[in-house]
Design a protein around this motif. Structure first.
Motif, PDB file in Angstrom:
ATOM      1  N   LYS A   3      -2.813  -4.871  19.112  1.00  0.00           N
ATOM      2  CA  LYS A   3      -3.580  -3.628  19.258  1.00  0.00           C
ATOM      3  C   LYS A   3      -2.726  -2.409  18.933  1.00  0.00           C
ATOM      4  CE  LYS A   3      -6.909  -3.054  22.011  1.00  0.00           C
ATOM      5  NZ  LYS A   3      -7.761  -2.780  23.206  1.00  0.00           N
ATOM      6  N   SER A   4      -1.455  -2.478  19.254  1.00  0.00           N
ATOM      7  CA  SER A   4      -0.519  -1.417  18.863  1.00  0.00           C
ATOM      8  C   SER A   4       0.866  -2.042  18.742  1.00  0.00           C
ATOM      9  CB  SER A   4      -0.505  -0.257  19.873  1.00  0.00           C
ATOM     10  OG  SER A   4       0.138  -0.636  21.075  1.00  0.00           O
ATOM     11  N   LEU A   5       1.705  -1.391  17.944  1.00  0.00           N
ATOM     12  CA  LEU A   5       3.065  -1.879  17.684  1.00  0.00           C
ATOM     13  C   LEU A   5       4.063  -0.783  18.022  1.00  0.00           C
ATOM     14  CD1 LEU A   5       5.341  -3.599  16.300  1.00  0.00           C
ATOM     15  CD2 LEU A   5       4.602  -2.574  14.133  1.00  0.00           C
ATOM     16  N   THR A   6       5.005  -1.096  18.894  1.00  0.00           N
ATOM     17  CA  THR A   6       6.137  -0.204  19.144  1.00  0.00           C
ATOM     18  C   THR A   6       7.411  -0.936  18.775  1.00  0.00           C
ATOM     19  OG1 THR A   6       4.987   0.881  20.991  1.00  0.00           O
ATOM     20  CG2 THR A   6       7.367   1.201  20.819  1.00  0.00           C
ATOM     21  N   SER A   7       8.111  -0.408  17.775  1.00  0.00           N
ATOM     22  CA  SER A   7       9.352  -1.003  17.287  1.00  0.00           C
ATOM     23  C   SER A   7      10.507  -0.088  17.706  1.00  0.00           C
ATOM     24  CB  SER A   7       9.289  -1.144  15.758  1.00  0.00           C
ATOM     25  OG  SER A   7      10.475  -1.701  15.248  1.00  0.00           O
TER      26      SER A   7
ATOM     27  N   SER B 104       1.160   2.439  15.084  1.00  0.00           N
ATOM     28  CA  SER B 104       2.549   2.041  15.309  1.00  0.00           C
ATOM     29  C   SER B 104       3.420   3.229  15.682  1.00  0.00           C
ATOM     30  CB  SER B 104       3.120   1.374  14.046  1.00  0.00           C
ATOM     31  OG  SER B 104       2.363   0.241  13.688  1.00  0.00           O
ATOM     32  N   LEU B 105       4.412   2.939  16.517  1.00  0.00           N
ATOM     33  CA  LEU B 105       5.375   3.943  16.946  1.00  0.00           C
ATOM     34  C   LEU B 105       6.777   3.382  16.748  1.00  0.00           C
ATOM     35  CD1 LEU B 105       6.046   6.642  18.414  1.00  0.00           C
ATOM     36  CD2 LEU B 105       5.896   5.358  20.570  1.00  0.00           C
ATOM     37  N   ILE B 106       7.634   4.174  16.132  1.00  0.00           N
ATOM     38  CA  ILE B 106       9.019   3.789  15.905  1.00  0.00           C
ATOM     39  C   ILE B 106       9.899   4.655  16.808  1.00  0.00           C
ATOM     40  CG2 ILE B 106      10.800   3.395  14.172  1.00  0.00           C
ATOM     41  CD1 ILE B 106       8.054   1.955  13.702  1.00  0.00           C
ATOM     42  N   LEU B 107      10.673   4.025  17.666  1.00  0.00           N
ATOM     43  CA  LEU B 107      11.567   4.734  18.580  1.00  0.00           C
ATOM     44  C   LEU B 107      13.010   4.363  18.247  1.00  0.00           C
ATOM     45  CD1 LEU B 107       9.668   4.178  21.982  1.00  0.00           C
ATOM     46  CD2 LEU B 107       9.440   6.081  20.365  1.00  0.00           C
ATOM     47  N   HIS B 108      13.885   5.363  18.210  1.00  0.00           N
ATOM     48  CA  HIS B 108      15.273   5.099  17.821  1.00  0.00           C
ATOM     49  C   HIS B 108      16.172   6.174  18.416  1.00  0.00           C
ATOM     50  CE1 HIS B 108      16.799   2.149  14.722  1.00  0.00           C
ATOM     51  NE2 HIS B 108      17.928   2.711  15.128  1.00  0.00           N
TER      52      HIS B 108
ATOM     53  N   ALA C 212       9.554   3.510   9.762  1.00  0.00           N
ATOM     54  CA  ALA C 212       8.430   4.442   9.854  1.00  0.00           C
ATOM     55  C   ALA C 212       7.849   4.757   8.478  1.00  0.00           C
ATOM     56  CB  ALA C 212       8.870   5.726  10.549  1.00  0.00           C
ATOM     57  N   GLN C 213       8.712   4.852   7.493  1.00  0.00           N
ATOM     58  CA  GLN C 213       8.251   5.127   6.133  1.00  0.00           C
ATOM     59  C   GLN C 213       7.459   3.946   5.573  1.00  0.00           C
ATOM     60  OE1 GLN C 213      11.383   6.017   3.346  1.00  0.00           O
ATOM     61  NE2 GLN C 213       9.990   6.921   1.861  1.00  0.00           N
ATOM     62  N   ALA C 214       7.824   2.748   5.978  1.00  0.00           N
ATOM     63  CA  ALA C 214       7.163   1.554   5.446  1.00  0.00           C
ATOM     64  C   ALA C 214       5.775   1.355   6.042  1.00  0.00           C
ATOM     65  CB  ALA C 214       8.021   0.319   5.711  1.00  0.00           C
ATOM     66  N   ILE C 215       5.579   1.732   7.305  1.00  0.00           N
ATOM     67  CA  ILE C 215       4.301   1.493   7.983  1.00  0.00           C
ATOM     68  C   ILE C 215       3.428   2.735   7.854  1.00  0.00           C
ATOM     69  CG2 ILE C 215       3.184   0.878  10.158  1.00  0.00           C
ATOM     70  CD1 ILE C 215       5.797  -0.412  11.041  1.00  0.00           C
ATOM     71  N   PRO C 216       2.294   2.623   7.164  1.00  0.00           N
ATOM     72  CA  PRO C 216       1.475   3.812   6.892  1.00  0.00           C
ATOM     73  C   PRO C 216       0.982   4.526   8.152  1.00  0.00           C
ATOM     74  CG  PRO C 216       0.802   1.967   5.512  1.00  0.00           C
ATOM     75  CD  PRO C 216       1.765   1.417   6.524  1.00  0.00           C
ATOM     76  N   TYR C 217       0.544   3.777   9.151  1.00  0.00           N
ATOM     77  CA  TYR C 217      -0.045   4.395  10.338  1.00  0.00           C
ATOM     78  C   TYR C 217       0.984   4.430  11.466  1.00  0.00           C
ATOM     79  CZ  TYR C 217      -4.332   3.597   7.728  1.00  0.00           C
ATOM     80  OH  TYR C 217      -5.305   3.598   6.758  1.00  0.00           O
ATOM     81  N   SER C 218       2.069   5.105  11.218  1.00  0.00           N
ATOM     82  CA  SER C 218       3.138   5.125  12.210  1.00  0.00           C
ATOM     83  C   SER C 218       3.673   6.527  12.423  1.00  0.00           C
ATOM     84  CB  SER C 218       4.288   4.202  11.778  1.00  0.00           C
ATOM     85  OG  SER C 218       4.951   4.723  10.644  1.00  0.00           O
ATOM     86  N   ASN C 219       4.241   6.715  13.604  1.00  0.00           N
ATOM     87  CA  ASN C 219       4.994   7.917  13.925  1.00  0.00           C
ATOM     88  C   ASN C 219       6.372   7.496  14.395  1.00  0.00           C
ATOM     89  OD1 ASN C 219       2.961  10.000  13.516  1.00  0.00           O
ATOM     90  ND2 ASN C 219       1.930   9.136  15.299  1.00  0.00           N
ATOM     91  N   ILE C 220       7.336   8.383  14.242  1.00  0.00           N
ATOM     92  CA  ILE C 220       8.684   8.090  14.707  1.00  0.00           C
ATOM     93  C   ILE C 220       9.134   9.159  15.684  1.00  0.00           C
ATOM     94  CG2 ILE C 220       9.737   9.255  12.711  1.00  0.00           C
ATOM     95  CD1 ILE C 220      12.061   7.188  12.964  1.00  0.00           C
TER      96      ILE C 220
ATOM     97  N   LEU D 173       2.875   4.691  26.114  1.00  0.00           N
ATOM     98  CA  LEU D 173       1.522   4.821  26.699  1.00  0.00           C
ATOM     99  C   LEU D 173       0.658   5.765  25.874  1.00  0.00           C
ATOM    100  CD1 LEU D 173       2.553   4.917  30.455  1.00  0.00           C
ATOM    101  CD2 LEU D 173       1.181   3.134  29.346  1.00  0.00           C
ATOM    102  N   GLU D 174       1.256   6.799  25.309  1.00  0.00           N
ATOM    103  CA  GLU D 174       0.491   7.696  24.437  1.00  0.00           C
ATOM    104  C   GLU D 174      -0.010   6.971  23.206  1.00  0.00           C
ATOM    105  OE1 GLU D 174       2.378  11.335  23.385  1.00  0.00           O
ATOM    106  OE2 GLU D 174       2.434  12.107  25.448  1.00  0.00           O
TER     107      GLU D 174
END
Length: 302
Positions: free
Chosen positions: A144-148, A244-248, A264-272, A295-296
């Motif tokens: 349902k959602s991806l956090t990397s 998707s959310l990318i955390l680093h 983040a650049q590779a996944i179209p529907y993502s934020n970092i 959670l957001e």
């Protein structure tokens, strides 16, 4: 914070192995699955972090990956030699690994099947982020959602770990408890960096708990081989439509922050989101913020 319902550790059989897990929150709640990184047991997902997520109406599941902790150890499969691994890192040579990240992604899906979970919000750290990405690639209807978190695409052209960490990756951890704790403390402190306080006592307790739960010295080499043999996911990630959310951390010495931006650049529907001063750990001071950011994302995905 109110006391969160806790379900003690259990084992399920799936994908030809046994997976050990526990959970926080009620079974009927939407599920968040936490996937841990290289040669690291599930107990390194902080209990307070799990409780924060569960307190917002979710069932949070953490588990031991194959070859680690209380899940099945793959000792019948000999790991590649250190020389073979080094050649793969430096020269990009093909590697014959005992199992792949795809196998580990299937382990997670199998855990979901065993628990009758149709879909879940998937959160992965480091190697766990790679596994989570493959789940979004191969089984998008289950994610349902991806956090990397502090992870990468597998592109070998991206910046590499600092030399000291490359050396540590190839080391077999000591078998004796005290030596293992000393070795682990040194490594975790170096990964943690200097911005946030290093919780030496807490990490020592987790390392000792890891010894009690089951120390498998060869697992880090087999899991590292799984990472190195699994290729570049960049093109496949471009087809991912999962929110998707990318955390680093911007001070990550193991997987540099450039790898997070590449993901983040590779996944179209993502934020970092980049956390200043964070290394390759999840500092206690940032746990509430990291939980809130996840959670957001889940809120928008739901």
């Amino acid at each position: 914070m109110t006391t969160t319902m806790y379900t003690a550790e259990r084992v399920v059989s799936t994908n030809g192995i046994e997976i050990n897990y526990d959970s926080f929150g009620k079974e009927e709640h939407p599920v968040i699955i936490l996937i841990m990184g290289l040669a690291t047991q599930m107990v390194f997902w902080d209990v307070r972090f799990c409780e924060i997520l569960a307190s917002k109406g979710y069932r949070v599941i953490r588990f031991d990956n194959r070859d680690i902790g209380k899940s099945t150890w793959c000792d019948s499969a000999n790991p590649p030699s250190h020389l073979t691994l080094l050649a793969s890192v430096i020269f990009g040579r093909a590697l014959d690994a005992p199992y792949s990240l795809n196998d580990m992604a299937n382990d997670t899906l199998g855990l979901m099947d065993s628990l009758q979970i149709k879909h879940a919000h998937i959160v992965g750290a480091s190697m766990g982020g790679m596994i989570a990405q493959l789940m979004a690639i191969n089984a998008p209807n289950r994610v349902k959602s991806l956090t990397s978190i502090m992870s990468t695409t597998g592109n070998r052209q991206l910046p590499k770990p600092k030399l000291i960490f490359l050396k540590n990756l190839f080391k077999r951890p000591p078998k004796q408890a005290d030596e293992f704790v000393t070795f682990g403390l040194s490594l975790w402190q170096a990964l943690h960096g200097n911005t946030y306080q290093f919780q030496k006592e807490k990490v020592s307790e987790l390392l000792r708990l890891s010894v009690k739960r089951g120390l498998n010295p060869k697992s880090n080499i087999r899991q590292l081989a799984a990472i190195l043999s699994s290729g570049d996911r960049t093109q496949a990630l471009k087809a991912v439509k999962t929110p998707s959310l990318i955390l680093h951390g911007d001070d990550d010495p193991l997987i540099p922050v450039a790898c997070g931006f590449a993901t983040a650049q590779a996944i179209p529907y993502s934020n970092i989101k980049v956390y200043p001063g964070m290394g390759h750990t999840l500092p206690d001071e940032l746990l509430p913020q990291i939980a809130n950011d996840i959670l957001e994302l889940i809120g928008t995905a739901s």
